[in-house]
Design a protein around this motif. Structure first.
Motif, PDB file in Angstrom:
ATOM      1  N   VAL A   1       0.883  -1.234   0.072  1.00  0.00           N
ATOM      2  CA  VAL A   1       0.075  -0.139  -0.058  1.00  0.00           C
ATOM      3  C   VAL A   1       0.821   1.212  -0.108  1.00  0.00           C
ATOM      4  O   VAL A   1       1.609   1.361   0.921  1.00  0.00           O
ATOM      5  CB  VAL A   1      -0.977  -0.092   1.373  1.00  0.00           C
ATOM      6  CG1 VAL A   1      -1.788   1.317   1.165  1.00  0.00           C
ATOM      7  CG2 VAL A   1      -1.968  -1.337   1.182  1.00  0.00           C
ATOM      8  N   VAL A   2       1.016   1.855  -1.118  1.00  0.00           N
ATOM      9  CA  VAL A   2       1.961   3.025  -1.256  1.00  0.00           C
ATOM     10  C   VAL A   2       1.191   4.425  -1.635  1.00  0.00           C
ATOM     11  O   VAL A   2      -0.154   4.267  -2.112  1.00  0.00           O
ATOM     12  CB  VAL A   2       3.087   2.640  -2.483  1.00  0.00           C
ATOM     13  CG1 VAL A   2       3.749   1.346  -2.077  1.00  0.00           C
ATOM     14  CG2 VAL A   2       2.181   2.620  -3.625  1.00  0.00           C
ATOM     15  N   ASP A  22      -1.026  -1.254  -4.179  1.00  0.00           N
ATOM     16  CA  ASP A  22      -2.317  -0.688  -3.936  1.00  0.00           C
ATOM     17  C   ASP A  22      -2.176   0.765  -3.578  1.00  0.00           C
ATOM     18  O   ASP A  22      -1.482   1.208  -2.611  1.00  0.00           O
ATOM     19  CB  ASP A  22      -3.152  -1.378  -2.772  1.00  0.00           C
ATOM     20  CG  ASP A  22      -4.676  -0.815  -2.793  1.00  0.00           C
ATOM     21  OD1 ASP A  22      -4.788   0.407  -2.557  1.00  0.00           O
ATOM     22  OD2 ASP A  22      -5.459  -1.577  -2.793  1.00  0.00           O
ATOM     23  N   TRP A  23      -2.687   1.606  -4.711  1.00  0.00           N
ATOM     24  CA  TRP A  23      -2.097   3.043  -4.705  1.00  0.00           C
ATOM     25  C   TRP A  23      -3.165   3.990  -3.663  1.00  0.00           C
ATOM     26  O   TRP A  23      -4.481   3.803  -3.921  1.00  0.00           O
ATOM     27  CB  TRP A  23      -2.037   3.723  -5.926  1.00  0.00           C
ATOM     28  CG  TRP A  23      -0.837   3.321  -6.713  1.00  0.00           C
ATOM     29  CD1 TRP A  23      -0.908   1.950  -7.400  1.00  0.00           C
ATOM     30  CD2 TRP A  23       0.498   3.689  -6.669  1.00  0.00           C
ATOM     31  NE1 TRP A  23       0.442   2.158  -8.033  1.00  0.00           N
ATOM     32  CE2 TRP A  23       0.999   3.017  -7.684  1.00  0.00           C
ATOM     33  CE3 TRP A  23       1.169   4.955  -6.022  1.00  0.00           C
ATOM     34  CZ2 TRP A  23       2.733   3.285  -7.798  1.00  0.00           C
ATOM     35  CZ3 TRP A  23       2.369   5.172  -6.393  1.00  0.00           C
ATOM     36  CH2 TRP A  23       3.188   4.392  -7.103  1.00  0.00           C
ATOM     37  N   VAL A  24      -2.737   4.668  -2.873  1.00  0.00           N
ATOM     38  CA  VAL A  24      -3.697   5.620  -2.115  1.00  0.00           C
ATOM     39  C   VAL A  24      -3.488   7.042  -2.594  1.00  0.00           C
ATOM     40  O   VAL A  24      -2.309   7.633  -2.759  1.00  0.00           O
ATOM     41  CB  VAL A  24      -3.309   5.604  -0.575  1.00  0.00           C
ATOM     42  CG1 VAL A  24      -4.073   6.707   0.177  1.00  0.00           C
ATOM     43  CG2 VAL A  24      -3.554   4.231   0.116  1.00  0.00           C
ATOM     44  N   HIS A  33      -0.277  11.167   4.491  1.00  0.00           N
ATOM     45  CA  HIS A  33      -0.209  10.208   3.642  1.00  0.00           C
ATOM     46  C   HIS A  33      -0.215   8.864   4.483  1.00  0.00           C
ATOM     47  O   HIS A  33      -0.818   7.875   3.990  1.00  0.00           O
ATOM     48  CB  HIS A  33       1.153  10.421   3.004  1.00  0.00           C
ATOM     49  CG  HIS A  33       1.208  11.591   2.092  1.00  0.00           C
ATOM     50  ND1 HIS A  33       0.547  11.549   0.890  1.00  0.00           N
ATOM     51  CD2 HIS A  33       2.230  12.617   2.056  1.00  0.00           C
ATOM     52  CE1 HIS A  33       0.743  12.703   0.307  1.00  0.00           C
ATOM     53  NE2 HIS A  33       1.808  13.471   1.059  1.00  0.00           N
ATOM     54  N   LEU A  34       0.349   8.820   5.661  1.00  0.00           N
ATOM     55  CA  LEU A  34       0.510   7.691   6.390  1.00  0.00           C
ATOM     56  C   LEU A  34      -0.805   7.331   6.962  1.00  0.00           C
ATOM     57  O   LEU A  34      -0.956   6.078   7.022  1.00  0.00           O
ATOM     58  CB  LEU A  34       1.518   7.795   7.612  1.00  0.00           C
ATOM     59  CG  LEU A  34       1.672   6.951   8.852  1.00  0.00           C
ATOM     60  CD1 LEU A  34       2.081   5.323   7.838  1.00  0.00           C
ATOM     61  CD2 LEU A  34       2.545   6.942   9.791  1.00  0.00           C
ATOM     62  N   ARG A  40      -6.106   2.288   4.540  1.00  0.00           N
ATOM     63  CA  ARG A  40      -6.472   1.389   3.564  1.00  0.00           C
ATOM     64  C   ARG A  40      -5.942   0.032   3.853  1.00  0.00           C
ATOM     65  O   ARG A  40      -6.575  -1.199   3.681  1.00  0.00           O
ATOM     66  CB  ARG A  40      -5.543   1.765   2.166  1.00  0.00           C
ATOM     67  CG  ARG A  40      -5.590   0.788   1.016  1.00  0.00           C
ATOM     68  CD  ARG A  40      -7.112   0.698   0.529  1.00  0.00           C
ATOM     69  NE  ARG A  40      -7.124  -0.252  -0.739  1.00  0.00           N
ATOM     70  CZ  ARG A  40      -8.044  -0.900  -1.025  1.00  0.00           C
ATOM     71  NH1 ARG A  40      -9.185  -0.993  -0.026  1.00  0.00           N
ATOM     72  NH2 ARG A  40      -8.182  -1.832  -1.816  1.00  0.00           N
ATOM     73  N   VAL A  41      -4.837  -0.112   4.596  1.00  0.00           N
ATOM     74  CA  VAL A  41      -4.394  -1.438   5.209  1.00  0.00           C
ATOM     75  C   VAL A  41      -5.181  -1.957   5.706  1.00  0.00           C
ATOM     76  O   VAL A  41      -5.628  -3.281   5.874  1.00  0.00           O
ATOM     77  CB  VAL A  41      -3.221  -1.352   5.885  1.00  0.00           C
ATOM     78  CG1 VAL A  41      -2.469  -2.423   6.507  1.00  0.00           C
ATOM     79  CG2 VAL A  41      -1.790  -0.850   5.046  1.00  0.00           C
TER      80      VAL A  41
END
Length: 262
Positions: A1-2, A22-24, A33-34, A40-41
């Motif tokens: 997840v990036v 998997d793009w955020v 961002h984090l 998402r994770v």
């Protein structure tokens, strides 16, 4: 997840080895961002059968591996003359593990944490950051007041400048987080001339940073100087862009000394 700051080189390596990214899609100027990635994770962990999340932010295996492996290897390579150790922070696991080892084996060694401005590992107000591998948008669960003797916040421009200066002077290229560690070390040496022998833990070389830290277009796009290598650091002159941190609040979930001894 990036997110969009993911290194293109690392992206290609992950995909070449069968990984799926998997793009955020967090806005470039966001400070979340984090937190967005972690959200998402948790969604994936909930929705995917048999999903496993190692959780580097809270898993004690993070700091334990550095206490039992990284630190002894580092310790065996240095002489008794070492007076200070500098390491970057993100999750805080590396520094926490190093600290636990060196507090036992070299109690006189100063342990200095290096972070970048805009990170909230030690608290403070978050702001957009460019470099990867250092800093975080949350406090570390592993670091306590006893983990470090000093904390330095480094401006990202100075970190990039150190990367370019080191490569120009020695032919050795390092990543952005390593540049931050070196920048923090140089500032500390200027403030503390009694320290003559210092150790810097640099996590990686510059192989993965050709499209970013060492690329003029990336530097321009990120608002960093394309001529960063001209901002030269020397231990005999003041280096602007640094800010000491005096108040480190212990993390409530930090592992106890009793846990560490086990």
């Amino acid at each position: 997840v990036v997110d969009h700051r993911q290194s293109p080189v690392i992206q290609q390596a992950i995909e070449a080895n069968g990984g799926e990214l998997d793009w955020v899609r967090t806005p470039d100027d966001a400070t979340t961002h984090l937190q967005d990635r972690l959200a998402r994770v948790r969604e994936l962990e909930r929705d995917l059968p048999h999903a496993v999340w190692p959780n580097q932010y809270e898993n004690d295996a993070n700091w334990r591996i550095h206490e039992t492996w990284t630190a002894p290897e580092f310790d065996a390579q240095v002489t008794h003359r070492a007076q200070a150790l500098f390491a970057g922070v993100s999750t805080g696991g590396t520094l926490a593990g190093l600290s636990r080892h060196f507090r036992r084996t070299r109690p006189g060694l100063r342990i200095v944490a290096v972070d970048v401005r805009g990170s909230t590992v030690f608290g403070g107000v978050p702001r957009p950051r460019t470099l990867t591998g250092i800093g975080a948008g949350r406090r570390s669960a592993f670091l306590t007041r006893a983990s470090t003797d000093d904390v330095l916040l480094v401006d990202e421009r100075q970190a990039v400048a150190c990367c370019h200066t080191l490569r120009a002077d020695t032919g050795t290229a390092v990543g952005g987080s390593s540049g931050a560690v070196l920048a923090g070390c140089l500032e500390y040496l200027y403030r503390h001339p009694e320290v003559r022998h210092a150790l810097c833990l640099c996590p990686d070389l510059g192989d993965h940073y050709g499209p970013t830290v060492y690329h003029p277009a990336w530097l321009d796009r990120m608002g960093l100087p394309s001529e960063a290598h001209r901002l030269r650091h020397r231990t005999g002159a003041a280096c602007p862009g640094f800010e000491p941190v005096d108040d480190i609040t212990p993390a409530p979930s930090a592992p106890s000394e009793e846990d560490a001894s086990r």
